[in-house]
Design a protein around this motif. Structure first.
Motif, PDB file in Angstrom:
ATOM      1  N   ALA A  57       0.829  -1.210   0.000  1.00 55.50           N
ATOM      2  CA  ALA A  57       0.000   0.000   0.000  1.00 55.50           C
ATOM      3  C   ALA A  57       0.858   1.253   0.000  1.00 55.50           C
ATOM      4  O   ALA A  57       0.533   2.247  -0.675  1.00 55.50           O
ATOM      5  CB  ALA A  57      -0.933  -0.009   1.199  1.00 55.50           C
ATOM      6  N   VAL A  58       1.969   1.239   0.726  1.00 55.48           N
ATOM      7  CA  VAL A  58       2.875   2.391   0.742  1.00 55.48           C
ATOM      8  C   VAL A  58       3.463   2.627  -0.642  1.00 55.48           C
ATOM      9  O   VAL A  58       3.517   3.769  -1.131  1.00 55.48           O
ATOM     10  CB  VAL A  58       3.990   2.181   1.786  1.00 55.48           C
ATOM     11  N   ALA A  59       3.895   1.554  -1.301  1.00 60.32           N
ATOM     12  CA  ALA A  59       4.485   1.695  -2.631  1.00 60.32           C
ATOM     13  C   ALA A  59       3.473   2.250  -3.636  1.00 60.32           C
ATOM     14  O   ALA A  59       3.774   3.170  -4.411  1.00 60.32           O
ATOM     15  CB  ALA A  59       5.021   0.342  -3.105  1.00 60.32           C
ATOM     16  N   VAL A  60       2.261   1.730  -3.622  1.00 56.16           N
ATOM     17  CA  VAL A  60       1.232   2.196  -4.564  1.00 56.16           C
ATOM     18  C   VAL A  60       0.848   3.639  -4.253  1.00 56.16           C
ATOM     19  O   VAL A  60       0.716   4.475  -5.168  1.00 56.16           O
ATOM     20  CB  VAL A  60      -0.002   1.275  -4.500  1.00 56.16           C
ATOM     21  N   CYS A  61       0.686   3.955  -2.980  1.00 59.66           N
ATOM     22  CA  CYS A  61       0.263   5.295  -2.593  1.00 59.66           C
ATOM     23  C   CYS A  61       1.296   6.342  -2.989  1.00 59.66           C
ATOM     24  O   CYS A  61       0.943   7.381  -3.575  1.00 59.66           O
ATOM     25  CB  CYS A  61       0.001   5.339  -1.087  1.00 59.66           C
ATOM     26  N   LEU A  62       2.562   6.109  -2.693  1.00 61.23           N
ATOM     27  CA  LEU A  62       3.587   7.087  -3.032  1.00 61.23           C
ATOM     28  C   LEU A  62       3.791   7.196  -4.537  1.00 61.23           C
ATOM     29  O   LEU A  62       4.069   8.286  -5.056  1.00 61.23           O
ATOM     30  CB  LEU A  62       4.902   6.725  -2.345  1.00 61.23           C
ATOM     31  N   ALA A  63       3.660   6.075  -5.253  1.00 61.56           N
ATOM     32  CA  ALA A  63       3.805   6.118  -6.710  1.00 61.56           C
ATOM     33  C   ALA A  63       2.721   6.973  -7.358  1.00 61.56           C
ATOM     34  O   ALA A  63       2.952   7.582  -8.418  1.00 61.56           O
ATOM     35  CB  ALA A  63       3.761   4.702  -7.274  1.00 61.56           C
ATOM     36  N   LEU A  64       1.553   7.045  -6.754  1.00 63.30           N
ATOM     37  CA  LEU A  64       0.470   7.874  -7.291  1.00 63.30           C
ATOM     38  C   LEU A  64       0.473   9.283  -6.697  1.00 63.30           C
ATOM     39  O   LEU A  64       0.185  10.258  -7.403  1.00 63.30           O
ATOM     40  CB  LEU A  64      -0.881   7.205  -7.004  1.00 63.30           C
ATOM     41  N   ALA A  65       0.786   9.406  -5.415  1.00 58.44           N
ATOM     42  CA  ALA A  65       0.669  10.702  -4.741  1.00 58.44           C
ATOM     43  C   ALA A  65       1.782  11.658  -5.130  1.00 58.44           C
ATOM     44  O   ALA A  65       1.535  12.868  -5.277  1.00 58.44           O
ATOM     45  CB  ALA A  65       0.664  10.496  -3.229  1.00 58.44           C
ATOM     46  N   ALA A  66       3.006  11.170  -5.299  1.00 57.15           N
ATOM     47  CA  ALA A  66       4.124  12.072  -5.590  1.00 57.15           C
ATOM     48  C   ALA A  66       3.953  12.799  -6.926  1.00 57.15           C
ATOM     49  O   ALA A  66       4.076  14.031  -6.975  1.00 57.15           O
ATOM     50  CB  ALA A  66       5.442  11.300  -5.541  1.00 57.15           C
ATOM     51  N   PRO A  67       3.684  12.109  -8.043  1.00 59.93           N
ATOM     52  CA  PRO A  67       3.461  12.856  -9.301  1.00 59.93           C
ATOM     53  C   PRO A  67       2.247  13.774  -9.237  1.00 59.93           C
ATOM     54  O   PRO A  67       2.278  14.887  -9.777  1.00 59.93           O
ATOM     55  CB  PRO A  67       3.262  11.745 -10.340  1.00 59.93           C
ATOM     56  N   ALA A  68       1.187  13.330  -8.593  1.00 59.52           N
ATOM     57  CA  ALA A  68      -0.005  14.173  -8.488  1.00 59.52           C
ATOM     58  C   ALA A  68       0.292  15.439  -7.683  1.00 59.52           C
ATOM     59  O   ALA A  68      -0.116  16.547  -8.066  1.00 59.52           O
ATOM     60  CB  ALA A  68      -1.141  13.387  -7.839  1.00 59.52           C
ATOM     61  N   ALA A  69       0.995  15.297  -6.577  1.00 59.99           N
ATOM     62  CA  ALA A  69       1.333  16.458  -5.764  1.00 59.99           C
ATOM     63  C   ALA A  69       2.280  17.396  -6.504  1.00 59.99           C
ATOM     64  O   ALA A  69       2.148  18.629  -6.421  1.00 59.99           O
ATOM     65  CB  ALA A  69       1.976  15.994  -4.451  1.00 59.99           C
ATOM     66  N   TYR A  70       3.216  16.854  -7.259  1.00 56.03           N
ATOM     67  CA  TYR A  70       4.148  17.691  -8.021  1.00 56.03           C
ATOM     68  C   TYR A  70       3.417  18.480  -9.099  1.00 56.03           C
ATOM     69  O   TYR A  70       3.691  19.673  -9.305  1.00 56.03           O
ATOM     70  CB  TYR A  70       5.232  16.815  -8.642  1.00 56.03           C
ATOM     71  N   GLY A  71       2.497  17.840  -9.773  1.00 59.14           N
ATOM     72  CA  GLY A  71       1.726  18.545 -10.791  1.00 59.14           C
ATOM     73  C   GLY A  71       0.879  19.655 -10.197  1.00 59.14           C
ATOM     74  O   GLY A  71       0.788  20.758 -10.751  1.00 59.14           O
ATOM     75  N   LEU A  72       0.253  19.406  -9.048  1.00 56.42           N
ATOM     76  CA  LEU A  72      -0.571  20.428  -8.406  1.00 56.42           C
ATOM     77  C   LEU A  72       0.267  21.556  -7.821  1.00 56.42           C
ATOM     78  O   LEU A  72      -0.205  22.693  -7.710  1.00 56.42           O
ATOM     79  CB  LEU A  72      -1.412  19.795  -7.296  1.00 56.42           C
ATOM     80  N   ALA A  73       1.521  21.265  -7.462  1.00 54.68           N
ATOM     81  CA  ALA A  73       2.360  22.269  -6.806  1.00 54.68           C
ATOM     82  C   ALA A  73       3.120  23.139  -7.791  1.00 54.68           C
ATOM     83  O   ALA A  73       3.245  24.350  -7.595  1.00 54.68           O
ATOM     84  CB  ALA A  73       3.340  21.578  -5.863  1.00 54.68           C
ATOM     85  N   GLN A  74       3.639  22.553  -8.865  1.00 48.82           N
ATOM     86  CA  GLN A  74       4.565  23.266  -9.738  1.00 48.82           C
ATOM     87  C   GLN A  74       3.937  23.747 -11.049  1.00 48.82           C
ATOM     88  O   GLN A  74       4.467  24.657 -11.671  1.00 48.82           O
ATOM     89  CB  GLN A  74       5.775  22.371 -10.049  1.00 48.82           C
ATOM     90  N   PHE A  75       2.855  23.139 -11.464  1.00 53.75           N
ATOM     91  CA  PHE A  75       2.219  23.531 -12.719  1.00 53.75           C
ATOM     92  C   PHE A  75       0.975  24.364 -12.440  1.00 53.75           C
ATOM     93  O   PHE A  75       0.236  24.093 -11.490  1.00 53.75           O
ATOM     94  CB  PHE A  75       1.846  22.302 -13.553  1.00 53.75           C
TER      95      PHE A  75
END
Length: 295
Positions: free
Chosen positions: A100-118
């Motif tokens: 669950a940690v691996a799946v969650c971070l694999a999805l959350a990190a790109p999503a958070a980066y897109g919401l933060a930087q773009f």
């Protein structure tokens, strides 16, 4: 020497007598600190008493509910029973939580980066909607997932439970990582792009290492969510093929309600991984939670 000066000077010393004004605040601070320490210790004792009672019950050979305050003849028989009956459930919970940690971070990190930087249109609405999903009752999600899992043949499977538990920490991880990645200077990413890196390479080699504390914090909380999950474990499993420790304790209590020593030993064993992770990662948690508060 004037009369005023003589009146302020102690006889035979040539120095002014102490008035006590400098020592009074220090005494008050010491007394206040002592009371605060005593209150903190009292609160800590109240919070840790269930853990102490659980451990004492697990160490005593008696299987009834009458337990001494201090174990006079401690033993590990209850822990042996717990490992024999719940060892497989502990390994199942560990595998599911790590997945669950691996799946969650694999999805959350790109999503958070897109919401933060773009500068995405409707990005604030997405963040607000993500927060709202935390308010949805879990039983509603569990019932909806069961219908979908039945069609996808994911009921009674490790993959199905991993995906369900990953959803518990996904909204929290996205919000936490976004708050941290907003504080990353855009010039750092632009410098990596000038050096020949593409967006994905800059994200992997620059953004993720800088977000280490936030990633560890999000991963730890996701692990705790998955490790302590009972609702999905009970709803999405109809057999004993995939049985996490929370479900194992539930069934174990029903079958051995008279042997409280073994029940409490199972509870102690299930609490050890979470406690160890919290102690080891506490400095990363503090840095990860406060990292995005100051830009």
């Amino acid at each position: 020497m004037t009369p005023t000066t003589a009146a302020r000077t102690a006889p035979g010393t040539g120095t002014a007598p102490a008035t006590g004004r400098g020592t009074a605040p220090a005494t008050v601070r010491k007394a206040r600190g002592a009371w605060n320490t005593a209150a903190a210790l009292l609160i800590l004792a109240v919070l840790l008493f269930p853990v102490y009672w659980m451990l004492v019950t697990a160490l005593q050979p008696s299987s009834g509910i009458d337990v001494d305050w201090f174990p006079t003849d401690p033993g590990l028989d209850s822990f042996h029973k717990a490992l024999d009956s719940q060892g497989g459930s502990l390994l199942t919970s560990l595998g599911v939580a790590l997945g669950a940690v691996a799946v969650c971070l694999a999805l959350a990190a790109p999503a958070a980066y897109g919401l933060a930087q773009f500068s995405l249109r409707g990005g604030q609405a997405v963040v607000f909607t993500t927060l709202i999903t935390q308010m949805v009752p879990g039983i509603v999600i569990a019932n909806a997932l069961y219908s979908a899992y039945a069609e996808l043949r994911l009921v009674n499977s490790y993959l199905g439970l991993i995906l369900a538990d990953a959803s518990l920490g996904l909204p929290f991880s996205i919000v936490l990582l976004r708050a941290f990645m907003v504080s990353i200077p855009g010039e750092v990413v632009e410098a990596a792009l000038v050096d020949g890196a593409n967006r994905f390479t800059a994200f992997v080699r620059v953004v993720l290492p800088m977000s280490r504390n936030a990633l560890i914090t999000a991963g730890l909380f996701t692990f705790l969510f998955a490790w302590s999950d009972f609702m999905f474990a009970l709803t999405l499993n109809t057999t004993d093929d995939v049985k996490p420790v929370t479900l194992g304790i539930y069934q174990f209590v029903g079958a051995h309600v008279s042997d409280w020593g073994a029940v409490m030993a199972t509870a102690v064993l299930s609490a050890v991984p979470a406690a160890v992770l919290l102690v080891v990662a506490q400095k990363y948690i503090a840095a990860g939670i406060t990292g995005g508060s100051v830009k």
